[in-house]
Every structure is written in C-alpha cells, then in structure tokens.
Design an enzyme around this catalytic site. Structure first.
Site, PDB file in Angstrom:
ATOM      1  N   CYS A  84       0.808  -1.226   0.000  1.00 20.64           N
ATOM      2  CA  CYS A  84       0.000   0.000   0.000  1.00 20.64           C
ATOM      3  C   CYS A  84       0.837   1.271   0.000  1.00 20.64           C
ATOM      4  O   CYS A  84       0.345   2.336  -0.356  1.00 20.64           O
ATOM      5  CB  CYS A  84      -0.965  -0.004   1.179  1.00 20.64           C
ATOM      6  SG  CYS A  84      -2.083  -1.386   1.119  1.00 20.64           S
ATOM      7  N   HIS A 107      -3.354   7.425   1.849  1.00 26.03           N
ATOM      8  CA  HIS A 107      -3.711   6.101   1.339  1.00 26.03           C
ATOM      9  C   HIS A 107      -5.120   5.771   1.835  1.00 26.03           C
ATOM     10  O   HIS A 107      -5.451   6.004   3.000  1.00 26.03           O
ATOM     11  CB  HIS A 107      -2.705   5.057   1.840  1.00 26.03           C
ATOM     12  CG  HIS A 107      -3.159   3.652   1.619  1.00 26.03           C
ATOM     13  ND1 HIS A 107      -3.616   3.208   0.402  1.00 26.03           N
ATOM     14  CD2 HIS A 107      -3.246   2.591   2.475  1.00 26.03           C
ATOM     15  CE1 HIS A 107      -3.954   1.934   0.516  1.00 26.03           C
ATOM     16  NE2 HIS A 107      -3.753   1.536   1.758  1.00 26.03           N
ATOM     17  N   ASN A 148     -10.091  -0.214  -0.606  1.00 21.64           N
ATOM     18  CA  ASN A 148      -8.632  -0.089  -0.512  1.00 21.64           C
ATOM     19  C   ASN A 148      -8.016  -0.682  -1.779  1.00 21.64           C
ATOM     20  O   ASN A 148      -8.050  -1.894  -1.980  1.00 21.64           O
ATOM     21  CB  ASN A 148      -8.150  -0.835   0.738  1.00 21.64           C
ATOM     22  CG  ASN A 148      -6.636  -0.764   0.917  1.00 21.64           C
ATOM     23  OD1 ASN A 148      -5.911  -0.308   0.037  1.00 21.64           O
ATOM     24  ND2 ASN A 148      -6.162  -1.226   2.060  1.00 21.64           N
TER      25      ASN A 148
HETATM   26  N1  ACO Z   1     -18.888  -8.460   8.294  1.00 24.00           N
HETATM   27  C1  ACO Z   1     -19.502  -8.641   9.474  1.00 24.00           C
HETATM   28  N2  ACO Z   1     -18.806  -8.952  10.600  1.00 24.00           N
HETATM   29  C2  ACO Z   1     -17.473  -9.049  10.495  1.00 24.00           C
HETATM   30  C3  ACO Z   1     -16.797  -8.860   9.283  1.00 24.00           C
HETATM   31  C4  ACO Z   1     -17.565  -8.551   8.140  1.00 24.00           C
HETATM   32  N3  ACO Z   1     -17.024  -8.332   6.941  1.00 24.00           N
HETATM   33  N4  ACO Z   1     -15.475  -9.015   9.507  1.00 24.00           N
HETATM   34  C5  ACO Z   1     -15.311  -9.288  10.813  1.00 24.00           C
HETATM   35  N5  ACO Z   1     -16.521  -9.323  11.399  1.00 24.00           N
HETATM   36  C6  ACO Z   1     -16.811  -9.591  12.809  1.00 24.00           C
HETATM   37  C7  ACO Z   1     -15.744 -10.421  13.469  1.00 24.00           C
HETATM   38  O1  ACO Z   1     -15.920 -11.787  13.228  1.00 24.00           O
HETATM   39  C8  ACO Z   1     -15.944 -10.050  14.932  1.00 24.00           C
HETATM   40  O2  ACO Z   1     -17.020 -10.792  15.429  1.00 24.00           O
HETATM   41  P1  ACO Z   1     -16.976 -11.432  16.899  1.00 24.00           P
HETATM   42  O3  ACO Z   1     -16.851 -10.237  17.815  1.00 24.00           O
HETATM   43  O4  ACO Z   1     -18.270 -12.145  16.995  1.00 24.00           O
HETATM   44  O5  ACO Z   1     -15.778 -12.323  16.914  1.00 24.00           O
HETATM   45  C9  ACO Z   1     -16.371  -8.597  14.876  1.00 24.00           C
HETATM   46  O6  ACO Z   1     -16.822  -8.365  13.525  1.00 24.00           O
HETATM   47  C10 ACO Z   1     -15.251  -7.650  15.202  1.00 24.00           C
HETATM   48  O7  ACO Z   1     -14.099  -8.009  14.445  1.00 24.00           O
HETATM   49  P2  ACO Z   1     -12.768  -7.171  14.520  1.00 24.00           P
HETATM   50  O8  ACO Z   1     -11.775  -7.751  13.567  1.00 24.00           O
HETATM   51  O9  ACO Z   1     -12.365  -7.007  15.941  1.00 24.00           O
HETATM   52  O10 ACO Z   1     -13.312  -5.796  13.945  1.00 24.00           O
HETATM   53  P3  ACO Z   1     -12.621  -4.393  13.970  1.00 24.00           P
HETATM   54  O11 ACO Z   1     -13.495  -3.436  14.635  1.00 24.00           O
HETATM   55  O12 ACO Z   1     -11.181  -4.471  14.381  1.00 24.00           O
HETATM   56  O13 ACO Z   1     -12.654  -4.017  12.423  1.00 24.00           O
HETATM   57  C11 ACO Z   1     -11.211  -3.944  10.517  1.00 24.00           C
HETATM   58  C12 ACO Z   1     -11.985  -4.818  11.482  1.00 24.00           C
HETATM   59  C13 ACO Z   1     -12.186  -3.078   9.736  1.00 24.00           C
HETATM   60  C14 ACO Z   1     -10.445  -4.828   9.557  1.00 24.00           C
HETATM   61  C15 ACO Z   1     -10.257  -3.045  11.341  1.00 24.00           C
HETATM   62  O14 ACO Z   1      -9.476  -3.815  12.195  1.00 24.00           O
HETATM   63  C16 ACO Z   1      -9.373  -2.251  10.462  1.00 24.00           C
HETATM   64  O15 ACO Z   1      -9.820  -1.346   9.802  1.00 24.00           O
HETATM   65  N6  ACO Z   1      -8.051  -2.533  10.467  1.00 24.00           N
HETATM   66  C17 ACO Z   1      -7.135  -1.892   9.612  1.00 24.00           C
HETATM   67  C18 ACO Z   1      -7.107  -2.679   8.395  1.00 24.00           C
HETATM   68  C19 ACO Z   1      -6.609  -1.923   7.247  1.00 24.00           C
HETATM   69  O16 ACO Z   1      -7.047  -0.826   6.987  1.00 24.00           O
HETATM   70  N7  ACO Z   1      -5.712  -2.547   6.539  1.00 24.00           N
HETATM   71  C20 ACO Z   1      -5.174  -2.025   5.427  1.00 24.00           C
HETATM   72  C21 ACO Z   1      -4.095  -1.050   5.809  1.00 24.00           C
HETATM   73  S1  ACO Z   1      -2.620  -1.459   5.134  1.00 24.00           S
HETATM   74  C22 ACO Z   1      -2.996  -1.688   3.603  1.00 24.00           C
HETATM   75  O17 ACO Z   1      -3.649  -0.862   3.032  1.00 24.00           O
HETATM   76  C23 ACO Z   1      -2.609  -2.954   2.928  1.00 24.00           C
END
Ligand code: ACO
Length: 323
Positions: free
Chosen positions: A115, A250, A280
């Site tokens: 990224c 980004h 993304n």
């Molecule tokens: N739909 C519905 N529920 C979901 C989904 C989905 N697509 N994905 C995960 N969940 C659920 C999980 O199973 C979990 O359920 P549980 O509590 O019953 O176990 C719940 O949602 C919470 O999951 P988390 O992973 O803790 O959710 P979080 O609030 O951390 O959000 C996310 C996840 C959006 C990926 C967040 O961590 C994030 O934005 N991280 C940064 C990721 C990123 O931007 N990466 C790219 C940057 S670097 C690059 O660009 C390559």
C-alpha cells in the site's frame, strides 16, 4: 547552482467496469452494508473482470495522464509501476505497460511496497529525475487485489478493490518556491511482516497465495506511523499542517484517515477521501484519489499537497508536493 524539481505535468486513473456494492457482498458472504460502512467507510469497490488486469488498468491510467499532460508516449523515458499484484512474476508489469504504450527508450521497473508502493515509486522517480537519469517519468500505481483475496474470509474480502492511477513527472529547472516534489520520507520495519502478508509466493510455495491480515494490529500501528513521518516531513520544510491545501492519504479505512487528520490537525474538509467509492486499492489508491481531486477542480496549480501511506511490511512514508 541549478535547482531541479520533479514537476507533476498530468494525472490519470482507470477503474474496472464492474462495481460491487456492500449489498452485493451481503448476497455472497456473511456480512452487512452497515458493518462495512461503520468499520471502514467503504460503500462499494470496483472488481476486475475478464481481460482486466494490473497491466491493462495501469496502461489506461497512464494514457489519461499523458493526455492530461499534453504529451505522447515517446516523451517518456522512465516508467515505474507500484504494484503487489503484477500480471506475471516476471517480466515486470511496468515493462508490459511500456510495451503497450509503444515506449522504446529509457527504462522501466516495478516497485513493491504494497500500500505504500506509490509513495515509494514517486520518491524513486523524483530521485532519478533530479539525478538527470531521466527527463519524464510515468509513475503508476495499479492493483488487482481481488485476485489475491480469499473471498471466503469476510474479515478481509470486504476491504479491497481494483484500480489504477498515474502521474507524469517532468524534470524542470525551477526556483525553491515553485512546483515539484519538495520532500519524501520513507520507512520500513519488517518485524511486522506477519501482520499483513500473502501466504504464498514463487520461492516459498510456488503459488500466488492469499492476503492475510490481523486488522486490529494494523489499525493499532497505522495512525502513529503515518503521523510521525508526516510531522517529520513538514518539520524539515519548516511547514505546519495549516500550510497544507490538500491531504491525500492512502485510502485503507475512513477511521484511520480521520484519526490521522485529527492527530495532525488537518481539517477534514482538506482531506481527499475516495475509500467510500473504491475500497482499498493498495498502491493505486493515492494516484486514483489525486486524479479525482484534480479533475473535480480541488487540487490546483500552486497547492501544497501532502501524500502518505502505510502498508504491508510494514512500509510507510510521506511525500509533499507543490502542484
Ligand atoms: N462483516 C460482518 N462482521 C465481520 C466482518 C464482516 N465483513 N469481519 C469481521 N466481522 C466480525 C468479526 O468476526 C468479529 O465478530 P466477533 O466479535 O463475533 O468475533 C467482529 O466483527 C469484530 O471483528 P474485529 O476484527 O475485531 O473488527 P474491527 O473493529 O477491528 O474491524 C477492521 C476490522 C475493519 C479490519 C479493522 O481492524 C481495520 O480497519 N483494520 C485496519 C485494516 C486496514 O485498513 N488494513 C489495510 C491497511 S494497510 C494496507 O492498506 C494494505
């Protein structure tokens, strides 16, 4: 002594034909429009179809950037493509974009910093131009992450999209307050390699593999890394966040973008946000967002534009450009 600057002459972008909305994903996997929008700000993404690849999208973006610059392919002597999803392991996809455009002089290579690829590529092009090794560069970010996504993994597949963006950079003799790339700061820390990676590759598994991510871990590090490198860049230029006309981060996640802008003290009205439309798109996200903001009249000649990215590796970096 002459001062040489790498000046942006034109921008372009390209998206696949097919739009996939959050509602479309609801039909395929256990997710919801509400969850995706609340956690990421993403509403839709574009997904490459038959015949659409990193090279074809990169070529289309490059042609639009050349048109915007009023230039033709023969004017280019350097092509740098930032991508983590090349059409082939080799030859470098940049060389195939070069071939499709009919460019026969100069040199071409790919940059792989996921990224952060576009800020790495822009920095690299800037240095080649300033060193006098090339006169005009196409700097392209193009990705087809849909091809390395595990579509059964709802924690990652909702986040990414495909697309491409390109800038034409030209070596010009200029004055210190004139247009051009003003500064770049790049970083990498491979000790975070297991937080965002692809579980395959030519030398390890002999397969392409799928993207794996510890989303929370990435989120935890993102804002601090981004703001550190931005603050360092501004300080070196004796600028403050208030001097920035447009912040083009980004486009990974709206929450990361908003938290970074807030920590830096940049008003949200000055932030270019396209993650809602494109998801993304990794190395393509910054040049795609730039092209949108140039074409809708936001980014104009003379504006001070701040770019930053963070991605797998981890790699991260910032670039400040006077438009
Ligand atoms: N739909 C519905 N529920 C979901 C989904 C989905 N697509 N994905 C995960 N969940 C659920 C999980 O199973 C979990 O359920 P549980 O509590 O019953 O176990 C719940 O949602 C919470 O999951 P988390 O992973 O803790 O959710 P979080 O609030 O951390 O959000 C996310 C996840 C959006 C990926 C967040 O961590 C994030 O934005 N991280 C940064 C990721 C990123 O931007 N990466 C790219 C940057 S670097 C690059 O660009 C390559």
């Amino acid at each position: 002594m002459s001062l040489f600057r790498s000046v942006v002459r034109g921008t372009g972008s390209a998206l696949p034909r097919a739009v996939v909305t959050n509602k479309d994903l609801e039909a395929r996997i256990d997710t919801s429009d509400e969850w995706i929008q609340q956690r990421t700000g993403i509403r839709q993404r574009y997904i490459a179809g038959d015949g659409e690849t990193t090279v074809s999208l990169g070529e289309a973006a490059a042609r639009r950037a050349l048109d915007a610059a009023g230039l033709v392919p023969e004017d280019i002597d350097l092509v740098i493509l930032a991508t983590a999803t090349p059409d082939n392991t080799f030859p470098a996809s940049s060389t195939q974009i070069q071939r499709r455009l009919g460019i026969t002089k100069g040199f071409a290579f790919d940059v792989q910093a996921v990224c952060s690829g576009f800020v790495y590529a822009l920095t690299t092009a800037d240095l080649y131009l300033k060193a006098g090794m090339a006169r005009r560069a196409l700097v392209i970010g193009a990705e087809t992450f849909s091809r390395i996504i595990d579509w059964s993994d709802r924690t990652t597949c909702v986040l990414f999209g495909d697309g491409a963006g390109a800038l034409v950079l030209e070596r010009q003799e200029g004055d210190p307050s004139g247009p051009g790339v003003l500064i770049s700061r790049l970083r990498a820390d491979g000790s975070h390699g297991d937080k965002l990676f692809v579980d395959g590759g030519p030398s390890s598994t002999g397969t392409v593999g799928h993207l794996r991510m510890e989303g929370r871990e990435v989120f935890k590090h993102a804002v601090g890394m981004i703001t550190d490198v931005v603050e360092e860049s501004l300080e070196a230029l004796s600028l403050t966040p208030g001097d920035i006309d447009w912040f083009v981060p980004h486009q990974a996640n709206r929450r990361i973008i908003e938290a970074s802008a807030k920590k830096l003290g940049i008003a949200i009205e000055k932030v270019v946000i396209t993650v809602d439309q494109h998801g993304n798109t990794s190395a393509a996200s910054i040049p795609l967002a730039i092209d949108h903001a140039v074409r809708d009249g936001r980014i104009r000649a003379g504006d001070l534009v701040l770019l930053e990215a963070m991605g797998g590796g981890f790699t991260w970096g910032a670039v400040v450009v006077r438009w």
